[in-house]
Motif scaffolding. Structure first.
Motif, PDB file in Angstrom:
ATOM      1  N   GLY A  22       0.367  -9.056  -9.498  1.00 38.29           N
ATOM      2  CA  GLY A  22       1.744  -8.677  -9.267  1.00 38.29           C
ATOM      3  C   GLY A  22       2.083  -7.247  -9.644  1.00 38.29           C
ATOM      4  N   ASP A  23       1.106  -6.426  -9.982  1.00 45.50           N
ATOM      5  CA  ASP A  23       1.363  -5.029 -10.292  1.00 45.50           C
ATOM      6  C   ASP A  23       1.824  -4.347  -9.010  1.00 45.50           C
ATOM      7  OD1 ASP A  23       1.454  -2.460 -11.263  1.00 45.50           O
ATOM      8  OD2 ASP A  23      -0.704  -2.208 -11.373  1.00 45.50           O
ATOM      9  N   PRO A  24       3.022  -3.750  -9.011  1.00 45.29           N
ATOM     10  CA  PRO A  24       3.541  -3.183  -7.771  1.00 45.29           C
ATOM     11  C   PRO A  24       2.795  -1.954  -7.277  1.00 45.29           C
ATOM     12  CG  PRO A  24       5.017  -2.722  -9.589  1.00 45.29           C
ATOM     13  CD  PRO A  24       3.944  -3.627 -10.108  1.00 45.29           C
ATOM     14  N   SER A  25       2.177  -1.185  -8.173  1.00 44.11           N
ATOM     15  CA  SER A  25       1.544   0.058  -7.758  1.00 44.11           C
ATOM     16  C   SER A  25       0.095   0.139  -8.220  1.00 44.11           C
ATOM     17  CB  SER A  25       2.309   1.258  -8.317  1.00 44.11           C
ATOM     18  OG  SER A  25       3.604   1.294  -7.787  1.00 44.11           O
ATOM     19  N   PRO A  26      -0.845   0.011  -7.280  1.00 43.94           N
ATOM     20  CA  PRO A  26      -2.242   0.223  -7.640  1.00 43.94           C
ATOM     21  C   PRO A  26      -2.465   1.673  -8.059  1.00 43.94           C
ATOM     22  CG  PRO A  26      -2.016  -0.600  -5.386  1.00 43.94           C
ATOM     23  CD  PRO A  26      -0.659  -0.300  -5.891  1.00 43.94           C
ATOM     24  N   GLU A  89       6.275   5.496   1.268  1.00 42.10           N
ATOM     25  CA  GLU A  89       5.424   4.450   0.705  1.00 42.10           C
ATOM     26  C   GLU A  89       4.474   3.864   1.742  1.00 42.10           C
ATOM     27  OE1 GLU A  89       8.341   2.509  -2.682  1.00 42.10           O
ATOM     28  OE2 GLU A  89       7.921   1.368  -0.876  1.00 42.10           O
ATOM     29  N   VAL A  90       3.347   3.369   1.219  1.00 44.23           N
ATOM     30  CA  VAL A  90       2.407   2.567   1.996  1.00 44.23           C
ATOM     31  C   VAL A  90       2.294   1.243   1.249  1.00 44.23           C
ATOM     32  CG1 VAL A  90       0.025   2.322   2.778  1.00 44.23           C
ATOM     33  CG2 VAL A  90       1.144   4.563   2.865  1.00 44.23           C
ATOM     34  N   THR A  91       2.789   0.174   1.859  1.00 46.47           N
ATOM     35  CA  THR A  91       2.758  -1.144   1.232  1.00 46.47           C
ATOM     36  C   THR A  91       1.603  -1.934   1.826  1.00 46.47           C
ATOM     37  OG1 THR A  91       5.151  -1.088   0.928  1.00 46.47           O
ATOM     38  CG2 THR A  91       4.079  -3.238   0.765  1.00 46.47           C
ATOM     39  N   ARG A 127       2.611  10.021  -0.346  1.00 43.65           N
ATOM     40  CA  ARG A 127       3.213   8.687  -0.371  1.00 43.65           C
ATOM     41  C   ARG A 127       2.611   7.827  -1.473  1.00 43.65           C
ATOM     42  NH1 ARG A 127       2.886   6.460   5.609  1.00 43.65           N
ATOM     43  NH2 ARG A 127       0.789   7.325   5.496  1.00 43.65           N
ATOM     44  N   THR A 128       3.409   6.883  -1.955  1.00 43.73           N
ATOM     45  CA  THR A 128       2.990   5.945  -2.990  1.00 43.73           C
ATOM     46  C   THR A 128       2.387   4.712  -2.336  1.00 43.73           C
ATOM     47  OG1 THR A 128       4.813   6.674  -4.395  1.00 43.73           O
ATOM     48  CG2 THR A 128       3.823   4.534  -4.931  1.00 43.73           C
ATOM     49  N   VAL A 129       1.274   4.224  -2.898  1.00 43.44           N
ATOM     50  CA  VAL A 129       0.661   2.983  -2.428  1.00 43.44           C
ATOM     51  C   VAL A 129       1.198   1.860  -3.302  1.00 43.44           C
ATOM     52  CG1 VAL A 129      -1.488   1.715  -2.107  1.00 43.44           C
ATOM     53  CG2 VAL A 129      -1.403   4.173  -1.606  1.00 43.44           C
ATOM     54  N   ARG A 130       1.672   0.781  -2.651  1.00 43.50           N
ATOM     55  CA  ARG A 130       2.272  -0.353  -3.380  1.00 43.50           C
ATOM     56  C   ARG A 130       1.677  -1.661  -2.874  1.00 43.50           C
ATOM     57  NH1 ARG A 130       5.973   1.505  -6.349  1.00 43.50           N
ATOM     58  NH2 ARG A 130       7.232  -0.298  -6.856  1.00 43.50           N
ATOM     59  N   ASN A 131       1.680  -2.648  -3.764  1.00 48.20           N
ATOM     60  CA  ASN A 131       1.362  -4.018  -3.366  1.00 48.20           C
ATOM     61  C   ASN A 131       2.575  -4.599  -2.668  1.00 48.20           C
ATOM     62  OD1 ASN A 131      -1.327  -4.991  -4.226  1.00 48.20           O
ATOM     63  ND2 ASN A 131      -0.641  -4.268  -6.221  1.00 48.20           N
ATOM     64  N   GLY A 132       2.343  -5.390  -1.639  1.00 49.55           N
ATOM     65  CA  GLY A 132       3.458  -5.990  -0.914  1.00 49.55           C
ATOM     66  C   GLY A 132       3.677  -7.431  -1.267  1.00 49.55           C
TER      67      GLY A 132
END
Length: 132
Positions: A22-26, A89-91, A127-132
């Motif tokens: 569940g970590d939003p940002s790798p 962002e890139v989800t 851009r920020t990479v995020r978990n979706g």
């Protein structure tokens, strides 16, 4: 005496379900050389989401990233990813499940570090990479 041809399948992904963090940002990391590279497979059985722990930039291609996560052995398990992109962002959503050829077969429940290369619509840039 046990008959090795009469093995019962192990529940395919029950142990892997615990890997969802569940970590939003790798985090951005150098490409791990020890990770097992998987090919995207959209036809998985019993697929479930996993959290991307980190990502790397794929050398020479600003529009490709490699995401790193926990999976099962590549003989039985595969991964499928989807990507949503905005200007900031890139989800990434990654699911792990049983490969069609492994359904009904006995699979070990080893956990491995896996990598999946993803093609982006535009270079990652800032851009920020995020978990979706």
């Amino acid at each position: 005496m046990d008959d090795p041809t009469n093995t019962q399948p192990i529940p395919s992904t029950s142990a892997l379900r615990e890997t969802v963090v569940g970590d939003p940002s790798p985090t951005l990391v150098p490409t791990p050389e020890s990770n097992i590279e998987l090919t995207d497979s959209a036809d998985l059985t019993d697929a479930h989401p996993v959290s991307v722990a980190s990502y790397s930039l794929v050398d020479g291609a600003g529009d490709r990233i490699a995401v790193h996560f926990v999976s099962g052995t590549p003989e039985c398990f595969g991964a499928h990813a989807s990507v949503d992109e905005t200007t900031s962002e890139v989800t990434v959503r990654v699911s792990v499940g049983t490969l069609p050829a492994a359904v009904g077969k006995a699979c070990t429940m080893e956990v491995v570090d896996a990598t999946l290369d993803l093609l982006l619509d535009a270079p990652l840039g800032e851009r920020t990479v995020r978990n979706g």
